[in-house]
Design a protein around this motif. Structure first.
Motif: not given
Length: 313
Positions: A264-271
């Motif tokens: 999901e777009t909002e989780d890209i940074i965490e990945h």
């Protein structure tokens, strides 16, 4: 292979006035057809024949460029139509874009339509134009660079693609995170074709070296369509990069978590953070992805499948 048509020769048509990447797509298919045992010609700024030959197929690559930039300037409208009825067209553009609509105009009159993405196939079919899904296949002649080890890759996160407000917003919104790493962001213009020598445009060996120096490649969609940018993913896989992508449709046969990371777009940074901190996990995915495409998704395999489908008509 069916012998109903017995195709043994392919001519691919492109224009020198279009984007360099379209030339690379044509070259990938040319190599795939050659390795399938067919006679192949890649013709630049040439007019396809109107003569019907049972053992030959003519394919216009990127019709959204070939027609307006070259063919429609070289021939009258009636002659363009006559040529179109004797060629297949290979569409590479997303439904909903201006370029797809330009490609659709000749596609509806063509002998046949191929599309590198299933979303494109669906859109053509919805409009009553039969289309064959013809994805890009791996071809190391154009993609594979040195394959540096993970530890020798100096760029942590790379984004390379055309500019859009959506992409710009994502990168700027997460600037604080990106500033903590060695990142390289390249957004090219879309108002004119990017030629091989266009300043700021990366293609061929220059692009491969950049990819080969990067650990993670971000895949942010141009707009709010879930179109899977297979070409970007394939180049990343070929150069031992981990793709971290926004959710996309029709990623098969790739599997998220095994060959790439869908998020999901909002989780890209965490990945991104996780896989930068966990090199073994990142390496395992890039290794699995590379072995999968070279064994199951080469240009030769794709072209063999396409010829079988055409022969079965």
């Amino acid at each position: 292979m069916s012998t109903s048509q017995n195709i043994n020769a392919v001519k691919l048509f492109i224009t020198s006035l279009g984007n360099q990447f379209m030339t690379e797509i044509a070259e990938i298919f040319a190599e795939g057809f050659k390795k399938s045992g067919l006679s192949v010609e890649l013709l630049v700024d040439k007019i396809p024949s109107t003569r019907v030959e049972d053992n030959l197929i003519q394919i216009v690559v990127a019709p959204h460029e070939f027609y307006p930039l070259y063919l429609e300037k070289a021939l009258s409208t009636s002659k363009v139509l006559k040529v179109t009825k004797n060629v297949y067209v290979l569409n590479v553009e997303q439904p909903g874009s201006t370029w797809f609509e330009i490609a659709y105009n000749p596609a509806k009159d063509a002998k046949g339509v191929f599309d590198i993405n299933k979303q494109g196939v669906q859109e053509f079919n919805k409009r009553g134009v039969p289309a064959i899904h013809t994805p890009l296949g791996y071809e190391d002649l154009f993609f594979k660079a040195e394959n540096k080890s993970d530890l020798s890759k100096p760029i942590d996160i790379l984004f390379i693609g055309s500019h859009s407000p959506k992409r710009e917003m994502f990168l700027s919104k997460n600037a604080d995170f990106f500033s903590q790493y060695n990142c390289h962001f390249i957004m090219t213009r879309i108002d004119k074709p990017n030629l091989k020598n266009t300043p700021g445009f990366y293609s061929g060996k220059k692009r491969n070296e950049l990819l080969d120096s990067s650990k993670i490649i971000l895949n942010i969609h141009f707009a709010h369509r879930t179109y899977f940018e297979w070409h970007r993913v394939l180049m990343a896989i070929a150069n031992n990069c981990l793709i971290v992508s926004e959710r996309s449709d029709y990623i098969e046969p790739l599997v998220s978590g095994k060959h790439l990371v869908m998020s999901e777009t909002e989780d890209i940074i965490e990945h991104c953070k996780y896989y930068l901190e966990n090199e073994n996990a990142r390496y395992q995915i890039t290794k699995e992805a590379y072995e999968f495409v070279i064994n199951n998704y080469t240009a030769q395999i794709v072209c063999n499948s396409l010829i079988d489908k055409i022969n079965s008509f």
